[in-house]
Structures are given as C-alpha cells and as structure tokens.
Scaffold this motif. Sequence first.
Motif, PDB file in Angstrom:
ATOM      1  N   ILE A 834     -31.750   6.896   1.217  1.00 20.75           N
ATOM      2  CA  ILE A 834     -32.958   7.480   0.638  1.00 20.75           C
ATOM      3  C   ILE A 834     -33.490   6.502  -0.392  1.00 20.75           C
ATOM      4  N   LYS A 835     -34.739   6.167  -0.209  1.00 20.88           N
ATOM      5  CA  LYS A 835     -35.334   5.203  -1.130  1.00 20.88           C
ATOM      6  C   LYS A 835     -35.579   5.860  -2.484  1.00 20.88           C
ATOM      7  N   VAL A 857     -35.651  13.755  -6.635  1.00 23.94           N
ATOM      8  CA  VAL A 857     -36.574  14.766  -6.107  1.00 23.94           C
ATOM      9  C   VAL A 857     -37.105  14.288  -4.762  1.00 23.94           C
ATOM     10  N   LEU A 858     -36.773  15.024  -3.723  1.00 23.28           N
ATOM     11  CA  LEU A 858     -37.160  14.581  -2.380  1.00 23.28           C
ATOM     12  C   LEU A 858     -38.385  15.355  -1.901  1.00 23.28           C
ATOM     13  N   ALA A 863     -42.522   9.990   5.772  1.00 29.97           N
ATOM     14  CA  ALA A 863     -42.144   9.389   7.053  1.00 29.97           C
ATOM     15  C   ALA A 863     -40.684   8.955   7.030  1.00 29.97           C
ATOM     16  N   LYS A 864     -40.314   8.351   5.909  1.00 32.45           N
ATOM     17  CA  LYS A 864     -38.911   7.967   5.758  1.00 32.45           C
ATOM     18  C   LYS A 864     -38.395   8.621   4.501  1.00 32.45           C
ATOM     19  N   PRO A 865     -37.104   8.898   4.425  1.00 26.38           N
ATOM     20  CA  PRO A 865     -36.616   9.594   3.229  1.00 26.38           C
ATOM     21  C   PRO A 865     -36.799   8.776   1.957  1.00 26.38           C
ATOM     22  N   CYS A 866     -37.287   9.438   0.929  1.00 20.88           N
ATOM     23  CA  CYS A 866     -37.409   8.795  -0.362  1.00 20.88           C
ATOM     24  C   CYS A 866     -37.308   9.862  -1.443  1.00 20.88           C
ATOM     25  N   GLY A 867     -37.051   9.463  -2.678  1.00 16.72           N
ATOM     26  CA  GLY A 867     -36.931  10.442  -3.757  1.00 16.72           C
ATOM     27  C   GLY A 867     -37.303   9.842  -5.093  1.00 16.72           C
TER      28      GLY A 867
END
Lengths: 1059, 173
Positions: A834-835, A857-858, A863-867
Amino acid sequence: MSDFEQDMINDFVEEARELLASIEDDFIILEKQKDNPDTELINKIFRAVHTIKGTSGFLGLKNIGRIGHIMETVMSKIRDREIRPESDFVDALLAGADLLKRMTANIAESNDINIEQIYDKLSSIVNIVEIESVLFDKTENDVKKSVSSSDSSTVQLNASEKNNTQQEVDDKLIAEFVLDAKKIIDTIESDFKILKTQLVNPNVTLINKIHRAVDTFKSTSELLNFYNLYKTTDQISIILLQIRNHQIIANDEHIDIIIRAIDKIHIMLDDISYSNEMDLTDFYNDFARIIQSKSALNTQVGGKKIVVSEVDTSKENDNIYENLTKSDFIPDNKEPLLIKTPEASNTVRIHINVLDKLMRLAGELVLVRNQQIINIHQSGGINRGIIQKLDKVTTELQETIIQTRLQPIASLFGKFPRVVRELNRKLNKEIVLKLNGSEVEMDKTIIELLAGPLTHLVRNAGDHGIEPTEERIRLGKPARGKIELKAYHEGSFVIIEIVDDGRGINPNLIKKSALRLGMKTEADVLKMNESEIVNMILLPGFTTALEISDISGRGVGMDVVKESIEKVNGTIEIQSQIGNGTTVYLKVPLTLAIIQCLVITSEGNYYAIPQINVEELITLYDNDIDENIESTGDQEIFMLRNTLLPIVHLNECLQHSRKFTKKDKREIIEKNSQSNRFHDLDYSSDNNQYCSIDHSSELHFAVLKYGKHKYGLVFDKIIGTEEIVVKPMHPFVKNLKIYSGSTIMGNGKVALILDVENIALHTSIDFNVNDAFASRNKVNKIEEEKESILLFKAGDKEQFALALPIVKRVDQINLSEIQKAGNEEFYIKDNIPIKIIRLNTIINVSECIESDKMYLVLPKFSAKPCGILASEMCDIKDIPVKINTSTYVAEGIMGTDIIDRKLTLFLDLYRIIELSDPSYIISEGKIKKPMFPNIEIKILLADDSSYMRQLISGYLVEAGYVVVTAEDGNVAMEKLFEQKFDLIVSDIEMPNMNGFDFITNVRKGNIQSEIPAIANSSLNSPDIINKALECGFNKYIVKIQKEKLLSTVSALIEEALNN
Amino acid sequence: MVTKLLLESAKDKNLTKQYVTFWLENKRFGIDILDVKEIYSDVSVTPICHSTEDVRGYINIRGEIYLVADLRMLLGLQKTFINVEEKLIIFKDHLFESFGVVIDKIADVVSIKDSEIEKFSTDATEIHEGYLWNNQFKIVEGIFKTENGLILILNGENIVQSILSKSKHNQAQ
C-alpha cells in the motif's frame, strides 16, 4: 362641528360618564331598601338622570334625551311612592343606564342606536303604574281622579313621543320663554342647594333672590297661559315667603316639595305645549298640606307626620304588587333626613397635558439637581445642606406628580356589586361580594383597561367556581358563596386578588383537556407541578368545555384575559385548591406612562425596547457566532433550543429606510457572512468595510416577541434596564413606524423607543416561510445534513477531515514496518503493497509526527492501494458540515470548517492521490478539460449532503461546467422551473423528494423532460440501480468515482449536443 | 394676546420688525424675532434613522423633546460636517410645537421696515445674484439690503410646511 360644540360634547360625555358611574351603585342600594327608599338617594339618581337628559337635549342627542326622560319619569314615580323599586324596575333602570353609557361612549352614533326595546321597557313601567293607579283609584271610587290619571298617562306617552318630533316649536315667544325659564329654574335649583345647607338660619338675601326669580317666572307663565306652571311656581313662591317671614321653619319636607316642584317645572318646560294637560292635583294637595301644616310645625315634628301620611298612600300601592303586612313597614326607619352639607368639592379637574408638563418639568428638575450634586462634590461641599434639601423636595415633588395621575381602584371595584347581583339572579345562586382595598390607587388608563378582564374573572368565579346553593349545603359549606376582590400595593405594582370559595379547579381535568387538545404531551404534564397545571388554563385555545359545562368551560377566554393583563405590562397567576376555591392574582404596574425598558445602543445611539417585548438576552462569543447563526438564503436564523429564531440586525434596519426586499436581505446576509468568514481566519482587520458588526469578540441580541412571533434583534451594546417616561413622536417624524415614542434618558439624552412589531415588518421577517424552513430543516439537520466525518491529525498543527463514506478503512501500523522503494514508501498488508502518502509532501502543511503507532487512511475507489499517513485519530463525528471554500483554498483541500472550535481542513482525497501519483486514480480515458470550451454547460446537482455537493460540484466546476446545487428533489424541481440545464446529477436518498420521484417527475413533466440525468449514489445494489434506470436516469454511478462521473457527464452531454 | 396684537400691527408696512439674523454658508438670513422662542447653543442631537435628511434629530431642552431640522438641507445646501459655531433656533409654539432648526452661526438682531424688504414669490431654484438653492416651498420670502450685504428673510410658516410635505412624501415611499 365647531370646536366649541365639540368641547361641549366632550364635557358632556365626561360628566355623563361620571354621573352614570356614580348612580349605578345607587340603583342597587335602592333595590335593597325597596320598602323604604331613601329620598336623598332617589333625588340623587333623579338629578343625575335629569342633568344628562337636559344637556343631551341641548346638544341634540335625541336618543340620550329620550332614555333620560323616561328614566327620569320612572324615578319620579319612585320618588312619589307611586311605584316601589322592584327588582324588575331596577333591572329596567340599569338597562337604561347601560344604554346611556353605551351611547355616551359612542356619542357620534348615539342617535343611530336602537333604543326602542329599553325605552319600551321603561315606559311600560310608567304605564303599569298609571294603570295600577287607575285600578287603585277605582276601588276608591274616585272617578274624577281616574279620568285625570289616565289622561296623564296618555300625556306621558305623548310627551315622550313628542320629545322627538316636537323639537321645533314654531312659536318663537314660547321657545324664548322656555329657554329663559330653563335658565331661571337652573339658577333657582342651584340657589336652593345652597339654601338647603342653611335651613335653620336661612339667608334672607338668598331667599329674596330665589323669590324674585320665581316671581318673574310665575308672572310670565301666567301671561302665556301656562296654568300649571303658574300654579306650581305660585306654590313655591308661597313657601318661600313663609320661610322668609319665619312663618315656618324650613325642613326637609319643604325642600323636598320644592325640588319636586322644580322637577315638575322641568318636565313641563320640556314639553311646554302639554304642560297644561298634566295632572298635578296630588302634587298641589301635598303643597296645600305643607302650607297648611305650617301652624303646627313649631310645636310638632312635622317632618315625621308628613312622612307617615306619605307612607300611608304608598303602602296601598304596595299592596297591589305584594301582600305586605303592615309590620313590614317601619316608618321610624326613615328618620328625618340629616341636614347634609353638600359634598365640599375638594377636587379639581385638570387636563392631562398639564400633568404631563408638570411631570416633565419635575424630571428636568431631577436632572438639574443631579448636575448640582456633582457640582457640589467638585466644589468641596459648600452649600451642601441646601442641595440636600433641594434633593429631597425634588424627589417628593416627582412622586406627588406621579400620584396626580392615579385614581382609587374603587371606580373599578364599584361595578362589581352589580355584576354579582346579575350573576345571582341569572344563576340562582347566593353570592356575597366582598371588596377590599378600594382605596388603592393606580393609573387611570390601567384601571380602565382592567375592567374587562376583571369582569371576566369575577363572572368565571361566580359561574364556574361557586357551587349551586344546594350543593354547598350538601358539602357542608356556608350556603352563601363568597367572592372577594382585594387590592394592595407591592413595590411599584398593584396586586389584585380575585378569591372565591367555590369548588376550585381540578388539575386532573385540566391535564386531561390539555392532552386532549394536544397542547402538552404526557411527558410534559408529568414534569409539571399542580400550580403549573392549573395555570395551563391561561394558554390560548384552552378549554375544558367537555368536562365542565355545555355553554362555556372554565378557562374559555382566559387567554384573552391574560393577553389584556399583559398589555398593561402585568402578569396573572392562578392558585386553586379543590373544594376550597380559587385565587387569581393579577400583578399590574401602577402606571403606564412609565415603562420598564431595556436600553441598548446601536452605532453609538441609545434605543429603548419595552421590557414586555423582551424574552431573553443572548450573547455569543467568537466561534459560536458563526457556528450558531445560519442563513437560509435571505433570512439569518439562530437555533434557540430546537426552535429557529430569525435574526435581524438593528444597525441594518436603521440604515435601510425602506422596507427590506428579498434582495436587501440577501445582501445583508452576504455582508455579514463575509465578515464572519474573515473573522474565521482573523482577516477582519483587512476588511474593515465589512466589519460594521464587531465579530472579533461578541454578538449581542435580544429575543423579542410580539403576539406569537419571536425574533432576535442584534445590537451593539447593552446598557441596562431603566424606567422611562414615554413621549409620543414629533408630528414631523410620526410616520416612522419603527419607533413607538421617545424618552429622555438619565443622562439627558433623547432615546428612541423601538416598536418591536414594526421592526419585524420593516425587516420583512417572514415567519411563515421560516416555519416551513424549520420543518424541512429539522429533518435535514437530524437525518440528512449530518455527515460522518473522520477527524485525524498528521502534523501537530492541523486537523484534517475526510468524509467517512469515501474511506475504505483505517489501519494501525508500526512505523518500522514501512518499506521504502526509491522515493516512495509502502506498507505491506496481506501481501499487498500500500502506497503511503505523506500530506506534507503534497500540500503545505506541517510535517507528520512520527511515533510507533501510526495510522493509515485507505480511500475507496483508488486504482491501486494507497493510504494517507496519520499520526493521530481524533474522532468520528456525525455533524452538520458547512464547508467554507473561499477561506483556504489550495490544491488538495476542499475547504475548511470549524469543528470543536478547531479549524479543520477538508481533504480532497482524490486530488491528493492524483497529485501524489496520477496513476492511482481510476481513469477511463483522461478528461481533457475543459470539454466544451465554447459553450456554457449547466449542470443541476441534487444531493442532500452539503459535503457531497461541495465535493461533486468541485469536480464538475473544475472540469469546466457551471453547477447549480439543490439540497433535495423539491428544490431541484424548483430550480428546473427557473432555469435551463443541460444535465442532472442526482443523489437517490434525499429528504422531501428522493431521486426516484425526482426523475419520474422530470420525465413526466413538460419542462426539460428530455434532459440527460445521472444518478449518483453510494447505494450499490442491482435492484436500486435498475429501479433508477427504470425511473428515467440515463446512467447510474456509484459514489464517488470522480473520473467515471466526469467521463459519463461529458459523454451524455456530447450525445445531447449531437442530437 | 400681546403677541397677537404685535403680529397684527406688524402687517402695517411702515412698522419696523426685528429679525434674528444668522449665517448659513456665508449668506446672512433673517427670521422674524416673534417666531423665535430661543437660541440654544447645544446642538448634540439624537439622530432619528429613517427620517428625511432635513431632520437632524431629537434634543432635550429642559425636559422637553424638540425636533431639530437642518436649515441647510431644507434650502438644498450642502451638509456641513463639524461646525462648533452651530446654534439651534427654537421656534415658538404658534409656528409648530417643539421644533427648531440648526444654523451655522448666529448674528445680530436687526430692525427692518417692512417696506424695505424686497419681496419675491419665486419658487425658482436661483434666487438672487447667483445664490443657488431650492426655494420650492418659498422659504425665502424677501431680501433686505444693508451696507454690509444682503439679508435673506425667511418665512417660518413655510419652513414648517416644507418639512411637513417632505415627511408626507417620505411616508408615501
């Protein structure tokens, strides 16, 4: 009508009113002594009625004259012992007096009032007497008398008729004579009153004067062949001569007969042409008796003898009505009248203006005194003694002048014996009235205003409070009910108590009625104590009609009573004990000329608001000002304990001399909200032009009420409360309705008194619209307007907020688990990298505090996982959000709001992700913006959440569209009627009208029914989506997918444009 | 009674009347002394918002509230801002109850024969020698020439009339 005539009429009205008020009691006393009426009393009534009749005739008030005349006739019959003051007769007389009162109160229309009924009633008494006397005479076989008697009855009737028509007597001579004669007889009458005081040792000059006048009269009437007049005057003249020559010692009987003679003359003069037909035989006989008895007078108590002889005749009359035994009659009861000196007049009539001026000057004297006192202090106390004296005298003077306006409450209480008497007769009850404190004094105007409410209360007490006699006996109470009126002082107020010993008010019945009428809920009632429950009968519309009586329930009209008491700045309270009775307390101020006011300032000037209109004062500090005052387009409102209070600014009201239009109101709100907003970030100093209201510290407003309306009036400063003397506005500025008057403050400055109702009208507060808003807004407030907000911190300074619906989850992470790859940081969870986005790298905020426990916090829909990396989770709140977009605009921040007194930055999550790495945003074909550079595309956005509106409209505006927002389907429909749109984006779940209904209505309607529409909702079930499409939406997009929304919008618009 | 007699005899052309004179924008004005109750030096009034601009406000003089008008505004002159020499002329009740006007500066009382006043009844805006103002209500009723310049004679009744009509107009709005 000339001023003079008007003055005459005014004087007459005043006099008539006083006379009528003074004789009302007398009627009732008269009724009580029906067997043996007090001659003095009868004469008093007679004179009063006579005066009214005489003056009204002169002023051409025909109806008053007629009623006066017939009442006078009845009174004269009573005086002559021809009739007894039976209750029926007294009723008729009272009715007559009432009618006179009514006519004098409305003097201009008195001639149009229908008086026939009462007139007939009164004249029927006269007729009865005539007929009775005929019968009586017949039994005596005195034929001659019967004939003349019936003659006189027709004369009476004719006379009363002629009173109307015979006003113009052609014969000038006679008319002149009558005029002269009236003057003469008036002089004689007044001289006689003086003579009456000196019976023992009469003033010879005075007697001579009267005698001369009588003689002139006598000879003229002889000349004109008015035989009766001649004879009557002749008799008077004889008696006068006898008195002068000390042949007789004048006593009451002499005076009495002369007064009777004078009255007869009055009657004759009023109807001069019939005077000769009047039968005065009885009268002459009386005269003869008196004159003959002169020889006996020196040795015997002649007065008594005559009384007895009179009694004899009247007694037989009595027998006709009632079979009274002789023992009922106690002649001794009627002692020869005491020689009363006429009430020495110790009162002076003064015009109210003179009193006002005195009052004003006294007030000014107080000011001068105050200045002098200051002066003395400065000069070290020379002449201190003198100043102290001045001080004392001034205060006393002022108090005395205030007193001049006061009147004993007796004038009000005096009417209640009659009210109770009527109650007794009507309800067949025995109620005794007790009056207490009649000497208590209060302002005349207040006394007049209290008459209505007090009558109502006494009637209520008698009607509903006091039980029927049988019931009282059964309950072991005294058979006679008691109503007591008490008045006493309490500070600058007068307390009036209306106490009855009746059945009291049953709180249970009141409770039931209140519940039945839906005025209170069960829960409300439970919280109330007994006295609070009893006092509920004062609520408007309250009635216990079902429980208490068929005609009127106790409490009907009590709200009216309350209202009128409040009109004079008074209060009302009820105490009741079941079985023991009820007490009503009225608390009213002594005077109206002085009222309690709240003194405030606006733009440095003093204004006074009558205390009676002020409900409460509210001061808001700092943030509360912005948080608690909202606007609904053109009306500012304040949430006051779950009700919405419209707010107006006194400064604005004073600056706009014309009635507010909607546009004015919007501009004012704009102005205020701007200054509010600048205040948020302490910009106020740079924008002085908007800071007419100093927001930096506090905002004062008073909650004002008039009728059932309430509103808040914002002003600058509170000075305090003060008792002020009200003065009317100058004629040049009288047209300014927002002021009700002016006054001089303690510092000598003039202050204007604000008219609460007209300020509301001037500022166009629309209370109805507000009610509608209230109902709508309440729903919104509680169910829809609230947003779930995630509050968190990254750096130590700022607090951030994200809407919970767009947050997928929040993970707690350990900083050591963060892995770096080039410039980027990742956190591995479930084998997915997760970015990590650090906010300080994207927007200008403080650096993230690092600790062992960190949060991620997601977002949904990336499109791609990040938080987003956060140092602290503050709270999740359901609160109404109002994002302020203009205060702090930077890339990635939507706007700000104050949450828990902290400035909170609302993150534009997708923008932030995009900024950190565009590839993380779902993009199906990048949007080139603007899509349609040459045309203005207008989109209608309906969403109940202001946060969503802000967010989505932000996206759309960014993409080059013009966006109009609506908070529900209803509003959206209105907007659709008003303007043309190219596309609709609508939420599904909305209050008032949801998305399904909205689109159905649009498609069915004939305005822009073909418009492309997108449903945009967080609901994500196939059923809903299908239903939405069935109802008429072209597309359905699940919230929040920025790119998908934008591309759909542009696709639909393109399609529409191509068609 | 005396006042009435004086007023009546004042109609006589050759009778000398006394005028209270004062300054307004460098022009000297006069008003019949019999119309004047007093000159008051305190002009600190309480403004009455929403009133016409001719109305300065209320003032308390010995316990009575007076309405104060601005004579400059009534004559269509410019408003002044601060002027310490301003005085208040309070009119007698026969003109109008509790009413006065603000003037720039008070001057002497001058005796003028009626015949010496050059009367005019124009309602033109331009009155005399470039003196420009609004005389719609005939507030200025004549001119008197002295060695030191002109004195414009004002009509007290018309001052009252002008305010009354303006206040009515204000109401109509």
